[in-house]
Scaffold this active site. Structure first.
Site, PDB file in Angstrom:
ATOM      1  N   ALA A   9       1.872  -3.178  10.370  1.00  0.00           N
ATOM      2  CA  ALA A   9       2.158  -4.598  10.581  1.00  0.00           C
ATOM      3  C   ALA A   9       2.441  -5.323   9.271  1.00  0.00           C
ATOM      4  O   ALA A   9       3.221  -6.274   9.246  1.00  0.00           O
ATOM      5  CB  ALA A   9       1.002  -5.265  11.312  1.00  0.00           C
ATOM      6  N   THR A  10       1.838  -4.877   8.173  1.00  0.00           N
ATOM      7  CA  THR A  10       2.111  -5.525   6.892  1.00  0.00           C
ATOM      8  C   THR A  10       3.583  -5.400   6.551  1.00  0.00           C
ATOM      9  O   THR A  10       4.238  -6.378   6.187  1.00  0.00           O
ATOM     10  CB  THR A  10       1.236  -4.929   5.777  1.00  0.00           C
ATOM     11  N   GLN A  46      -3.003  -7.785  16.446  1.00  0.00           N
ATOM     12  CA  GLN A  46      -4.286  -7.782  17.160  1.00  0.00           C
ATOM     13  C   GLN A  46      -4.118  -8.023  18.654  1.00  0.00           C
ATOM     14  O   GLN A  46      -5.109  -8.109  19.374  1.00  0.00           O
ATOM     15  CB  GLN A  46      -5.207  -8.877  16.583  1.00  0.00           C
ATOM     16  N   SER A  97       1.083  -3.119  15.137  1.00  0.00           N
ATOM     17  CA  SER A  97       0.386  -2.141  14.305  1.00  0.00           C
ATOM     18  C   SER A  97      -0.161  -1.014  15.168  1.00  0.00           C
ATOM     19  O   SER A  97      -0.674  -1.265  16.264  1.00  0.00           O
ATOM     20  CB  SER A  97      -0.764  -2.836  13.578  1.00  0.00           C
ATOM     21  N   HIS A 145      -2.687   1.268  14.394  1.00  0.00           N
ATOM     22  CA  HIS A 145      -4.120   1.569  14.362  1.00  0.00           C
ATOM     23  C   HIS A 145      -5.011   0.457  14.894  1.00  0.00           C
ATOM     24  O   HIS A 145      -6.226   0.570  14.855  1.00  0.00           O
ATOM     25  CB  HIS A 145      -4.548   1.993  12.951  1.00  0.00           C
ATOM     26  N   THR A 155      12.445   8.327   6.167  1.00  0.00           N
ATOM     27  CA  THR A 155      12.301   9.221   7.310  1.00  0.00           C
ATOM     28  C   THR A 155      11.258   8.684   8.280  1.00  0.00           C
ATOM     29  O   THR A 155      10.164   8.318   7.870  1.00  0.00           O
ATOM     30  CB  THR A 155      11.880  10.624   6.832  1.00  0.00           C
ATOM     31  N   CYS A 188      -9.353  -6.541   4.395  1.00  0.00           N
ATOM     32  CA  CYS A 188      -8.565  -6.714   3.173  1.00  0.00           C
ATOM     33  C   CYS A 188      -9.320  -7.535   2.133  1.00  0.00           C
ATOM     34  O   CYS A 188      -9.177  -7.329   0.938  1.00  0.00           O
ATOM     35  CB  CYS A 188      -7.251  -7.415   3.469  1.00  0.00           C
TER      36      CYS A 188
END
Lengths: 467, 89
Positions: free
Chosen positions: A137-138, A245, A265, A267, A305, A391
């Site tokens: 997501a970042t 989220q 995201s 994970h 890739t 973070c």
């Protein structure tokens, strides 16, 4: 004699009637059972399990048999076994580069990537061609915010976002400010939600992009995404939402909500780390200046890739999430209520941060007045918790999200985030609540401020001597 | 239509295999999810629906079996709560 002979045949008859059925069933089940038993016994006996030993790196590794409970679902989630099961073939035999067009290894990987793209598109109601894979997501947020702003720079140069966004959106906006863009950081209300009127008033002819996250990672509030989308569309402004989220946890449809760009995201929805996706609308088309140069994969928006096993994992995680969304949500709601009720019933002055109604129940952020959050986290070492986002968990600064919702400095310092997920159990919730109550009471007993508050002194009126 | 016996057998196998997960959370989930899914569809009448549910149950049973083995090889360690529960009983 006559009596028994009458009974006996009935018994025999019954046995004959029942037994064959039993015989039919048992061997089958037993055979399979034994086979598996043998197989697992074989692996357990002959194959030594691999357990990483990294004590050289850190001395404070958890003890093997007293691992802490995991209640930090906003930081990351464990991989769902169904997802790992889908991924493994692509780690073991099907290792081709999905961009190789000259051989079967490439084709099978490409097919897997395209299947995953469909699975991701399905969960957000998009067309598969609108989904591009990124590292998370970042990266998606960076591509969306910077890429969109830069592409339209010659025409428009104003961006609107909120003060409670994730760091990567805020920092992307800061980078754009350095390039000459004007950025409005919208304040949020006490409950963490943005005021649509304020948003509307901030929009100008120059506004190119509005970026508001769907579910906040620290306090769990759900922004009125559909209303924001509607507003943006009517003003011909692109709408980006960071839904890391939210995807797979609450229903999202990019068309109903009029979303133009959306970050996903892997994970956070029981998929693997290192993979994410960006939804980029095709009609009306959103154009992007790719920040990364390279082989032009993913329609030129994200070169590099595509990692087949991770993409397969993300796709599978989305499919599982879609099947399980209702079940997971109702269960997480029950667990969440159980935790909050238990703690609030036993402890006074526990404040829930963020709107209690308009929020995702899996993220519970509580402030325990007169208790320092970090000390509480230390005391609760049996439970993996956080005071805010992972973070920023290294710093002792109070969370900027909590400050943005107007929490007092001391309450922002005393907050803990409880992340409940698909695999959380009632027993874990009860254990957490008990430990929390025990340690908050203990820490308060030691606090002179708590004692003063009990005596009716308003802490805010105290004049602290300057040193 | 699938026989009642086959369904019961699948249910039992899913529970039995799910209980073998080494990880506390996966084990609890497998058992809970199996029970809830079978309970949810207890009164299902549509034979097509039943057939597709059975197919996915069979696939899930295979996944559980494979993942239990993976857990044996790579999943070590118990949660603190497991030892606490043990002490309590």
């Amino acid at each position: 004699m006559a009596h028994t002979s009458k009974v006996f045949p009935i018994v025999v008859q019954r046995c004959l009637l029942r037994f064959p059925r039993g015989l039919q069933r048992c061997p089958n089940v037993r055979q399979i059972h034994l086979d598996i038993e043998k197989a697992s016994a074989a692996t357990a006996a002959a194959v030594k399990p691999r357990i990483p030993h990294l004590e050289e790196e850190r001395k404070d590794m958890p003890d093997k048999n007293t691992r802490p409970l995991y209640l930090d679902a906003q930081a990351t989630t464990s991989l769902d076994p169904r997802v790992l099961d889908a991924m493994l073939p692509y780690f073991v035999t099907q290792y081709g580069n999905p961009h190789s067009r000259t051989h079967a290894y490439g084709w099978e990987s490409e097919a897997a990537v395209e299947h995953a793209r469909k699975q991701v598109a399905m969960v957000i109601g998009a067309d598969p061609r609108e989904v591009i894979f990124t590292s998370g997501a970042t990266e998606s947020n960076n591509i969306a915010v910077k890429g969109c702003a830069r592409f339209y720079k010659s025409k428009k140069n104003h961006i609107i976002t909120t003060q409670t966004e994730h760091k990567c959106v805020l920092d992307s906006c800061r980078a754009l400010e350095m390039e000459g863009f004007r950025v409005t950081y919208l304040p949020v209300q006490k409950n963490g939600l943005i005021d649509l009127k304020v948003l509307e008033n901030s929009m100008t002819e120059d506004t190119v992009l509005v970026s508001v996250m769907t579910v906040n990672n620290e306090i769990g509030v759900e922004q009125p995404v559909a209303e924001i989308g509607e507003l943006c569309r009517s003003r011909k402004i692109f709408f980006h939402t960071d839904a890391a989220q939210a995807v797979g946890k609450i229903p999202i449809n990019v068309n109903d909500m009029k979303i133009d760009l959306m970050s996903i995201s892997g994970h956070k929805l029981y998929g693997p780390k290192g993979i994410g996706a960006l939804y980029v609308r095709r009609r009306p088309r959103v154009r992007i200046e790719a920040p990364q140069s390279g082989g032009g994969q993913e329609r030129g928006m994200r070169s590099g890739t595509v990692p087949t096993p991770l993409v397969v994992g993300l796709g599978s995680a989305c499919e599982v999430a879609m099947q399980e969304m209702e079940y997971d949500h109702s269960r997480i709601k029950t667990l969440s209520d159980r935790l909050v009720n238990k703690i609030q019933a036993a402890l006074p002055m526990v404040i829930r941060n963020g709107d209690p109604e308009k929020s995702y129940p899996g993220c519970v952020n509580l402030s325990f007045a007169f208790v320092e959050g970090e000390s509480l986290l230390m005391a609760l070492k049996d439970i993996a918790l956080s005071s805010g986002s992972a973070c920023t968990s290294a710093s002792l600064e109070p969370s900027y999200v909590l400050r943005a919702v107007g929490a007092d400095e001391d309450l922002a310092h005393s907050s803990i985030r409880f992340g409940i997920g698909r695999f959380t159990t009632e027993a874990e919730i009860d254990y957490t609540a008990e430990k929390c109550i025990e340690h908050v009471s203990r820490l308060r007993e030691m606090s002179p401020l708590w004692e003063m508050a009990q005596e009716g002194i308003d802490i805010k009126t105290i004049q602290w001597s300057q040193h | 239509m699938a026989s009642h016996r086959k369904i019961i057998q699948l249910y039992r196998n899913l529970l039995r295999e799910g209980k073998k997960f080494k990880s506390y959370n996966y084990r609890e989930y497998a058992v809970r999810r199996t029970r809830d899914a079978f309970k949810e569809h207890k009164n299902e009448q549509d034979p097509k629906k039943i057939a597709s549910l059975l197919k996915s149950a069979e696939e899930n049973l295979d996944i559980v079996r494979r993942q239990v083995l993976i857990g044996e090889m790579y999943g070590d360690g118990r949660l603190i709560i497991e030892s606490t529960i043990k002490h309590a009983t």
